[in-house]
Design an enzyme around this catalytic site. Sequence first.
Site, short mmCIF file in Angstrom:
data_model
loop_
_atom_site.label_atom_id
_atom_site.label_comp_id
_atom_site.label_asym_id
_atom_site.label_seq_id
_atom_site.Cartn_x
_atom_site.Cartn_y
_atom_site.Cartn_z
CB CYS A 113 -0.97 0.00 1.18
SG CYS A 113 -2.10 -1.39 1.14
CG HIS A 249 -3.11 3.52 2.13
ND1 HIS A 249 -3.57 3.12 0.89
CD2 HIS A 249 -3.22 2.45 2.95
CE1 HIS A 249 -3.93 1.86 0.97
NE2 HIS A 249 -3.74 1.42 2.21
CG ASN A 279 -6.55 -0.77 1.27
OD1 ASN A 279 -5.86 -0.37 0.33
ND2 ASN A 279 -6.04 -1.20 2.40
N1 COA Z 1 -18.69 -8.19 9.44
C1 COA Z 1 -19.15 -8.44 10.68
N2 COA Z 1 -18.35 -8.82 11.69
C2 COA Z 1 -17.03 -8.92 11.44
C3 COA Z 1 -16.49 -8.67 10.16
C4 COA Z 1 -17.37 -8.30 9.14
N3 COA Z 1 -16.97 -8.03 7.90
N4 COA Z 1 -15.16 -8.87 10.21
C5 COA Z 1 -14.86 -9.22 11.46
N5 COA Z 1 -15.99 -9.26 12.21
C6 COA Z 1 -16.15 -9.61 13.62
C7 COA Z 1 -14.98 -10.41 14.16
O1 COA Z 1 -15.13 -11.78 13.86
C8 COA Z 1 -15.08 -10.12 15.63
O2 COA Z 1 -16.06 -10.94 16.19
P1 COA Z 1 -15.88 -11.56 17.65
O3 COA Z 1 -15.76 -10.39 18.59
O4 COA Z 1 -17.12 -12.35 17.82
O5 COA Z 1 -14.62 -12.38 17.58
C9 COA Z 1 -15.58 -8.68 15.68
O6 COA Z 1 -16.13 -8.41 14.39
C10 COA Z 1 -14.49 -7.67 15.98
O7 COA Z 1 -13.37 -7.96 15.14
P2 COA Z 1 -12.07 -7.09 15.18
O8 COA Z 1 -11.09 -7.66 14.21
O9 COA Z 1 -11.62 -6.90 16.60
O10 COA Z 1 -12.65 -5.70 14.66
P3 COA Z 1 -11.92 -4.32 14.53
O11 COA Z 1 -12.64 -3.30 15.27
O12 COA Z 1 -10.44 -4.43 14.75
O13 COA Z 1 -12.12 -4.00 12.99
C11 COA Z 1 -10.83 -4.02 10.98
C12 COA Z 1 -11.55 -4.86 12.01
C13 COA Z 1 -10.21 -4.96 9.96
C14 COA Z 1 -11.84 -3.12 10.29
C15 COA Z 1 -9.75 -3.15 11.69
O14 COA Z 1 -8.97 -3.97 12.52
C16 COA Z 1 -8.89 -2.46 10.72
O15 COA Z 1 -9.32 -1.58 10.01
N6 COA Z 1 -7.57 -2.80 10.68
C17 COA Z 1 -6.66 -2.22 9.77
C18 COA Z 1 -6.85 -2.87 8.45
C19 COA Z 1 -6.11 -2.17 7.37
O16 COA Z 1 -6.25 -1.00 7.21
N7 COA Z 1 -5.34 -2.94 6.60
C20 COA Z 1 -4.66 -2.47 5.48
C21 COA Z 1 -3.51 -1.62 5.88
S1 COA Z 1 -2.71 -1.11 4.45
#
Ligand code: COA
Length: 322
Positions: A113, A249, A279
Amino acid sequence: MIYSRIAGTGGYLPDKVVTNADLEKTVDTTDQWIQDRTGIRERHIAAEDQTTCDLAEQAARKAMESANVTSEDIDLVIIATTTPDRVFPSTACLLQQRLDIHGCAAFDVQAVCTGFVYALGIADKFIKSGTHKCALVVGAETLSRIVDWKDRTTCVLFGDGAGAAVVRAADEPGIMSTHLHADGKYENLLTVPAGVSQGYDQILQQSAFIEMKGNEVFKMAVNTLGRIVDETLEANQLQKSDIDWLIPHQANTRIIGATARKLKMPMDHVVVTVAEHGNTSAASIPLALDVAIRDGRIKRGEILMLEGFGGGFTWGSVLLKY
Ligand code: COA
């Protein structure tokens, strides 16, 4: 002293749009969850017969038109991509021949990215050295090919697209500074754990899809991007208030908001396209830049901070006077 400056930009998004409501039908998710956690509403997905080079070509042609340059003017082609058309030749070589450009250096950059920031940094150094005068710099991705569409934790995040800039030699900046970093010790937090050197069997039989520890990536991204803001301002002896536009980004509105707060930048001076694009990895920054230039928000003479973070981890920034 020779500097480099952005002479024109272009962007391209495939026609097919996949909304959060569409994803609700295929994985256990909701529009509400995706919007709350990421800010994403929809993403564009390449047609089955569209490759990264197809997307790159459309964006490149628009950038060349807006910069008023022809194929003969281009003496350097760099494509940032994680999703190249082939193992080789590079997607940059494929693009070069599509555009009827011959003989100049052409190569791909892989910094996930942060790829466009890396590619712009490299182009700037080529031009400043005096060896090259007019670079075509592209970020292009068909990320949909490396997304597991059954994995709700990743498939809601990504999209396809391409953005491009023509960067020309100039008497004054232009690009004021570039800051490129990486730390491979985080290799497993965000990865596609397959590659040709591990053998085709592995790619065919095991996972060749994006795997991510979302929480850890989130925290690292916020902290790292905060630090790169300080580094960039300090290198240029500038205050936060000197920056007119932040072009981050586009991974997640919460990460973008944290960087904007660090810069004390009001959100109406932050270019945000993640809601419509998702993204798009290396394409996200040049796409956002092109959108804000074409809709008239960004004007010549304004100071822009571009910043990116991605797998590796890699991270970096470009400060420039548009
Ligand atoms: N829809 C519904 N629920 C979802 C889901 C979706 N698409 N994806 C994950 N969940 C659930 C998980 O299973 C988890 O359930 P649980 O509590 O029963 O285990 C819950 O939601 C919370 O998951 P978590 O991973 O802790 O959520 P989060 O608040 O961290 O959000 C992201 C997840 C991916 C949105 C966040 O971590 C994020 O944005 N990370 C950075 C990602 C990124 O930018 N990557 C590229 C960088 S270049």
